[in-house]
Design a protein around this motif. Structure first.
Motif, PDB file in Angstrom:
ATOM      1  N   THR A  51       0.822  -1.198   0.000  1.00 31.25           N
ATOM      2  CA  THR A  51       0.000   0.000   0.000  1.00 31.25           C
ATOM      3  C   THR A  51       0.860   1.254   0.000  1.00 31.25           C
ATOM      4  OG1 THR A  51      -1.737  -1.183   1.190  1.00 31.25           O
ATOM      5  CG2 THR A  51      -1.850   1.217   1.203  1.00 31.25           C
ATOM      6  N   VAL A  52       1.936   1.239   0.775  1.00 28.09           N
ATOM      7  CA  VAL A  52       2.865   2.380   0.778  1.00 28.09           C
ATOM      8  C   VAL A  52       3.486   2.542  -0.612  1.00 28.09           C
ATOM      9  CG1 VAL A  52       5.055   3.225   1.717  1.00 28.09           C
ATOM     10  CG2 VAL A  52       3.317   2.294   3.240  1.00 28.09           C
ATOM     11  N   CYS A  53       3.844   1.429  -1.230  1.00 28.91           N
ATOM     12  CA  CYS A  53       4.416   1.498  -2.577  1.00 28.91           C
ATOM     13  C   CYS A  53       3.400   2.040  -3.586  1.00 28.91           C
ATOM     14  CB  CYS A  53       4.912   0.125  -3.018  1.00 28.91           C
ATOM     15  SG  CYS A  53       6.310  -0.476  -2.069  1.00 28.91           S
ATOM     16  N   LEU A  54       2.147   1.612  -3.498  1.00 28.53           N
ATOM     17  CA  LEU A  54       1.113   2.147  -4.382  1.00 28.53           C
ATOM     18  C   LEU A  54       0.917   3.644  -4.166  1.00 28.53           C
ATOM     19  CD1 LEU A  54      -1.708  -0.558  -4.337  1.00 28.53           C
ATOM     20  CD2 LEU A  54      -0.448   0.247  -6.318  1.00 28.53           C
ATOM     21  N   SER A  55       0.956   4.059  -2.920  1.00 24.15           N
ATOM     22  CA  SER A  55       0.790   5.475  -2.614  1.00 24.15           C
ATOM     23  C   SER A  55       1.936   6.303  -3.180  1.00 24.15           C
ATOM     24  CB  SER A  55       0.688   5.656  -1.102  1.00 24.15           C
ATOM     25  OG  SER A  55       0.557   7.004  -0.776  1.00 24.15           O
ATOM     26  N   LEU A  56       3.147   5.799  -3.024  1.00 21.47           N
ATOM     27  CA  LEU A  56       4.305   6.508  -3.578  1.00 21.47           C
ATOM     28  C   LEU A  56       4.222   6.567  -5.104  1.00 21.47           C
ATOM     29  CD1 LEU A  56       7.191   5.095  -1.371  1.00 21.47           C
ATOM     30  CD2 LEU A  56       6.262   7.414  -1.362  1.00 21.47           C
ATOM     31  N   TYR A  57       3.833   5.493  -5.722  1.00 23.67           N
ATOM     32  CA  TYR A  57       3.697   5.476  -7.183  1.00 23.67           C
ATOM     33  C   TYR A  57       2.673   6.513  -7.640  1.00 23.67           C
ATOM     34  CZ  TYR A  57       2.349   3.978 -11.834  1.00 23.67           C
ATOM     35  OH  TYR A  57       2.053   3.958 -13.170  1.00 23.67           O
TER      36      TYR A  57
END
Length: 155
Positions: free
Chosen positions: A82-88
């Motif tokens: 989820t953190v990676c999706l948010s950063l993307y």
């Protein structure tokens, strides 16, 4: 018709009508879904299937807490994703109104809907992924803990 400099050549497998129709039915490409429901559906699927490898292949696989350890590990992985999706989303879809031409691709993947290509929609998608992913891991955990009940039902 295919440009080899794009790096993705259209082959009979990845650009056939069957493949494109199959891909267009996935939740990320399906028409008519809100970003939140896309995230919920994708998160539930990922959360449900992520717990299994941690339960069966994790370091606590032969203990009584293997299911609980799998739940915790899969939930943490969903949070990391989820953190990676948010950063993307924060890098790809800026709030500024600058428009840059998108590079052209071959027709091997359907286009992501326009309703998902802004910061607010991507944020809803990410939130749905988190809720769905954690929900999927909890559902799989309850199913794994109920295997003895299901085994006693079948005679």
């Amino acid at each position: 018709m295919s440009n080899p400099q794009v790096g993705n050549l259209a082959t009979p497998i990845n650009s056939s009508d069957f493949s494109l129709q199959f891909l267009s039915n996935l939740p990320i490409y399906r028409r008519g879904l809100s970003p939140l429901s896309r995230g919920l559906e994708i998160g539930m699927a990922h959360g449900y299937f992520l717990i299994g490898p941690f339960v069966k292949l994790g370091p606590l696989r032969d203990t009584e807490v293997a299911n609980l350890a799998g739940l915790v590990a899969a939930s943490l992985l969903v949070i990391i994703l989820t953190v990676c999706l948010s950063l993307y989303g924060s890098v790809t879809y800026k709030k500024e109104l600058q428009t840059f031409p998108r590079p052209s691709f071959t027709a091997t993947v359907p286009q992501v809907p326009e309703s998902l290509q802004n910061v607010d929609a991507w944020s809803q998608f990410t939130g749905g992924f988190l809720v769905g992913g954690i929900g999927g891991t909890i559902f799989a955990y309850f199913l794994l803990n109920s295997l003895s009940i299901f085994a006693s039902l079948s005679l």
